[in-house]
Design an enzyme around this catalytic site. Structure first.
Site, mmCIF file in Angstrom:
data_model
loop_
_atom_site.group_PDB
_atom_site.id
_atom_site.type_symbol
_atom_site.label_atom_id
_atom_site.label_comp_id
_atom_site.label_asym_id
_atom_site.label_seq_id
_atom_site.Cartn_x
_atom_site.Cartn_y
_atom_site.Cartn_z
ATOM 1 N N THR A 518 0.976 -1.268 -0.109
ATOM 2 C CA THR A 518 0.063 -0.099 -0.250
ATOM 3 C C THR A 518 0.610 1.550 0.113
ATOM 4 O O THR A 518 0.082 2.174 0.220
ATOM 5 C CB THR A 518 -0.852 -0.222 0.935
ATOM 6 O OG1 THR A 518 -1.641 -1.045 0.897
ATOM 7 C CG2 THR A 518 -1.831 0.893 1.097
ATOM 8 N N HIS A 519 2.044 0.422 -0.306
ATOM 9 C CA HIS A 519 3.095 2.354 -0.701
ATOM 10 C C HIS A 519 3.135 3.231 -1.735
ATOM 11 O O HIS A 519 4.248 3.084 -2.124
ATOM 12 C CB HIS A 519 4.596 1.879 -0.098
ATOM 13 C CG HIS A 519 4.460 0.896 1.207
ATOM 14 N ND1 HIS A 519 5.321 -0.680 0.964
ATOM 15 C CD2 HIS A 519 3.760 0.688 1.636
ATOM 16 C CE1 HIS A 519 5.520 -1.719 2.315
ATOM 17 N NE2 HIS A 519 4.267 -1.002 2.465
ATOM 18 N N LEU A 520 1.804 3.878 -1.789
ATOM 19 C CA LEU A 520 1.836 4.954 -2.740
ATOM 20 C C LEU A 520 2.674 6.015 -2.041
ATOM 21 O O LEU A 520 2.089 6.194 -1.139
ATOM 22 C CB LEU A 520 0.256 5.156 -3.095
ATOM 23 C CG LEU A 520 -0.471 4.229 -3.691
ATOM 24 C CD1 LEU A 520 -1.898 5.131 -4.176
ATOM 25 C CD2 LEU A 520 0.367 3.823 -4.708
#
Lengths: 592, 244
Positions: A518-520
């Site tokens: 979920t590392h945008l």
């Protein structure tokens, strides 16, 4: 017409890790602070008690703790020539929702970035020459150094009770830790978590191959811990329902288990839940924020006036709110002008699934935490000579045993039918003796001119506001990087004695249905030049000086580590700047 | 309104100074109510809630081909996979609750994700009808449930390969949903109606929700010996005459 609430000194948008840290720090300065959170308040005892927290269908498959796409979503396309379409159900990443944000359901893999990551363009140009970088790669330096950030990493790790083995204390290399990490001022507050069987096998094989394996730094407690705020966490029980889930044991560092109990007692702090901020309000000059407007669950609009606005939502929502509020010049990829939406990145992950002899290996994959495992860092950042390989970037890799949850983790050898008697037999035979690392190859994604966020021309959210539009694809640099890293990773499983090793390379095009992390990152980046960054080095908006924007949206590009440690350290860094500089003389902290 | 939202509004009215419906102003203390915010709901045996009798017959046959019985472990039917899917389709999953459903609907690249206008419930309704129509036309009027298991396997393989065209629905898409939903029924907690008696968990040695392995984490390469536990406990915790 919005109803107006009484003025506050500070309004914070989003009460996750960064919002909680900032609220605690500036409430400590005596300011009147309100935090506005889109999702509900969440508590360990009432929202994820051990009696039913371990429900794979409900939390992992049906995404109960996450934002619902009908609240808002994004549109996506690979190329600027395509029509972007809405993400109707989550896939490649999982936007959080509710108090605690992503801190509720993260793995708690708690890393620092490398010193060279913060001066990336300078570092790579000096070592390899400017021509080594692809022409359309837009990486840039952060405007801050590792040494400046170190005390803030330290504060976060001691807040969380991070379990780990230091590899470099004040320049002294410590056996058993990560020798590549930047110098830390002191060891981790807690020893590493106990390792199940598979990470110890990985450690031995990696060591025999000449690497320096070390336990992954984990926000899951290896023992009971009281943090500097006086909040106590309990020891992790290795339940195997960590990432995607809330922790029922108060064992995973989250805003709930580290800050909120102390924050909520401060008389000058309050929070509003189930309230979605729809814009940051500006005065007539457009250079000063006057507060925010939010909508409650009945659709009533409220105006919350404030002297200082802190935007601390999830990456892409920060970017979207800036665009919708008309703050900063929107990025135009064709013209290569503007800053809001620029240098947007994600991650380049892949995995290796390996199959061992069931008669000899029992891994008990369900004995797990979000961040127990053994990693190596030889191929991260610029820890190795990229010259012969023709790409830049890298990542850590490890046998991180996050779960044996059977809907998600029942690997079968390649070539097995997808259903029927053979599938069933293969599931049964391999469950205990196959390894599918929860985190395998965790590679960087660098920034490019044609990867960005803007507003979608067609699709709207439930309030009729344009959705944020993602234009993103993998570039050759990342594909090459991933091939190299995945091959290196697979060699270790081979050396562990696997009888079959299956490499799942990350290949283009970027697929919005395939979960990575979920590392945008990026889209409202920090930097030294207002022409190429949205924020100065203190995360203060160049355009609206009484606005600070926290979170991974400030990363000019993504490194090969999980971002939370850096996200939190930057929040402390910005809080210090507000405390020590801004409040004394409210205005632009840097002469841009 | 589920209990969760009721409690949230109750909490809101207790702690807020300005009424913001479910939105609450939280100040001075952590909001707390003496019940779980979101207790799980337990699915019970009983009549079909979504499937018609014919659909249910077909589904029970399908789940037993996707996960066939073997001498040690029951198949999908006995494990309750069809019941699980029935309850899911009757609920939020069937109605695509929470998903983004605004138009326009445009078919894009596969990397852009599913863009179907059909809900999961509609997908099953049309998919099951399509499967029976396909089987009737190729097997002398017999629906799927009346074919031999070999014929059923052959028919499903055709659907999987995209060789069986269904009317008004993508047969392969329907089959993909089955490949996702049937194993979920086999492996999810029994409170959801499948994995009856934890047969799926027993098959692989997954201990369920025990939640504490501190005494076992360092016992390497040793098989964990204890039987699984569900959110609802375990059958042998309950005297036989009071089961269910």
């Amino acid at each position: 017409m919005a109803r107006k609430l009484p003025r506050k000194d500070v309004v914070i948008v989003g009460l996750g890790w960064t919002g909680s840290i900032m609220a605690y720090e500036i409430a400590g300065a005596g300011l009147d602070v309100v935090a506005i959170e889109r999702g509900p308040w969440r508590n360990t005892a009432t929202d994820f008690p051990p009696g039913y927290a371990a429900d794979e269908l409900r939390y992992r498959i049906r995404h109960e703790l996450f934002l619902r796409p009908d609240q808002t979503t994004f549109t996506f396309r690979n190329k600027m020539s395509q029509t972007a379409l809405p993400i109707r159900s989550w896939g490649a990443f999982m936007p959080p929702n509710g108090v605690g944000g992503g801190g509720v359901h993260w793995n708690a893999e708690t890393w620092r970035f490398l010193p060279s990551d913060f001066v990336l363009r300078k570092h790579l140009t000096e070592r390899y020459g400017a021509n080594f970088l692809p022409e359309d790669m837009t990486i840039q330096d952060w405007g801050i150094t590792y040494d400046e950030l170190e005390p803030h990493y330290d504060r976060f790790e001691y807040l969380c009770g991070t379990s780990g083995q230091a590899g470099n204390v004040k320049g002294k290399i410590i056996e058993g830790g990560n020798p590549f990490e930047g110098p830390r001022s002191r060891p981790y507050p807690n020893p590493p978590q106990d390792q199940p069987f598979s990470p110890t096998l990985f450690a031995k094989a990696a060591h025999d191959l000449g690497y320096k394996p070390f336990p992954q730094p984990s926000g899951n407690m290896s023992r009971a811990y009281q943090n500097p705020l006086g909040v106590r966490l309990g020891p992790c029980t290795y339940c195997g329902f960590c990432e995607w889930f809330g922790c029922g044991n108060y064992s995973k560092a989250s805003p709930q288990t580290t800050i909120l109990p102390a924050l909520i007692r401060k008389p000058n702090f309050s929070a509003r839940d189930n309230s979605e901020v729809v814009r940051i309000d500006l005065d007539g000059t457009g250079k000063r924020a006057t507060g925010v407007t939010f909508v409650d669950t009945d659709g009533n609009e409220w105006e919350q006036p404030a002297d200082l606005v802190v935007l601390s939502a999830y990456t892409i929502f920060n970017v979207q709110l800036l665009l919708l509020s008309g703050i900063g010049k929107p990025y135009d990829a064709q013209a290569n002008t503007g800053v809001i939406g620029r240098n947007f990145t994600h991650q380049t992950t892949s995995d290796v699934v390996s199959f061992f002899d069931p008669a000899k290996f029992v891994f008990n994959p369900f004995i797990a935490s979000g961040a127990i495992g053994t990693c190596i860092d030889e191929f991260n950042g610029d820890n190795f000579d990229h010259g012969p390989h023709g790409f830049v970037g890298g990542g850590y890799m490890g046998q991180v045993q996050t779960n044996g949850r059977p809907i998600e983790t029942t690997p079968v050898p390649p070539g097995t039918p997808l259903w029927g008697a053979q599938w069933k037999k293969a599931v049964k035979e391999n469950y205990q003796s196959a390894l599918k690392p929860g985190t395998g190859v965790h590679g960087s994604m660098y920034s490019y001119r044609d990867v960005y966020v803007d507003l979608d021309p067609t699709y709207k959210d439930r309030f009729g506001r344009p959705l944020a539009r993602i234009t993103m694809d993998f570039h050759d640099n990342e594909i090459k990087q991933n091939k190299f890293l995945t091959d290196k990773f697979a060699e270790i499983f081979q050396a562990m004695g696997a009888r079959q090793v299956h490499k799942e390379y990350r290949k283009g095009p970027y697929d919005i249905t395939k979960y990575q992390t979920t590392h945008l990152c990026g889209g409202a980046i920090m930097g030294t030049d207002p022409a190429t960054s949205a924020l100065n080095r203190y995360l203060q908006s160049w355009d609206v000086p009484n606005l600070f924007v926290l979170g991974a949206s400030a990363f000019p590009q993504n490194a090969g580590y999980n971002p939370t440690g850096t996200v939190a350290a930057l929040a402390y860094w910005a809080a210090d700047a507000i405390h020590g500089k801004y409040l004394k003389n409210p205005g632009q902290l840097i002469n841009g | 309104m589920r209990r969760r939202s009721f409690l949230l509004s109750l909490a809101a009215s207790l702690v807020s100074t300005t009424s913001l419906s479910r939105a609450a102003l939280i100040h001075d203390r952590v909001p707390w109510a003496p019940h779980p915010n979101s207790a799980p709901e337990m699915e019970r045996l009983g009549p079909w809630q979504f499937f018609t009798a014919d659909e249910a017959r077909a589904m029970e046959a399908i789940v037993d081909r996707i996960i066939p019985p073997d001498p040690e472990t029951p198949g999908g039917k006995e494990a309750g996979c069809a019941v699980f899917i029935d309850r899911q389709l009757k609920g939020g999953y069937g109605a695509n609750e929470g998903l983004y459903t605004l138009g326009p609907y445009i078919k894009g690249a596969k990397e852009q994700g599913p863009q179907s206008q059909l809900s999961h419930a509609e997908l099953y309704r049309k998919g099951l009808a399509g499967l029976d129509t396909f089987c009737r036309s190729s097997h002398g009027g017999k629906p799927f449930a009346e074919l031999s298991t070999d014929e059923q396997d052959a028919a499903l393989k055709k659907v999987e390969a995209g060789e069986a065209k269904f009317d008004g629905v993508d047969g392969q898409g329907f089959f993909s949903a089955l490949l996702k939903d049937v194993p979920e029924g086999f492996f999810s907690d029994p409170i959801h109606g499948g994995n009856r008696d934890m047969v799926g968990w027993k098959m692989i040695g997954f201990p369920g929700i025990r939640y504490d392995y501190r005494d076992w984490v360092k016992r390497h390469n040793e098989r964990y010996p204890y039987p699984p536990v569900s959110i609802a406990g375990r059958a042998d915790w309950t005297p036989k005459n009071r089961e269910r």
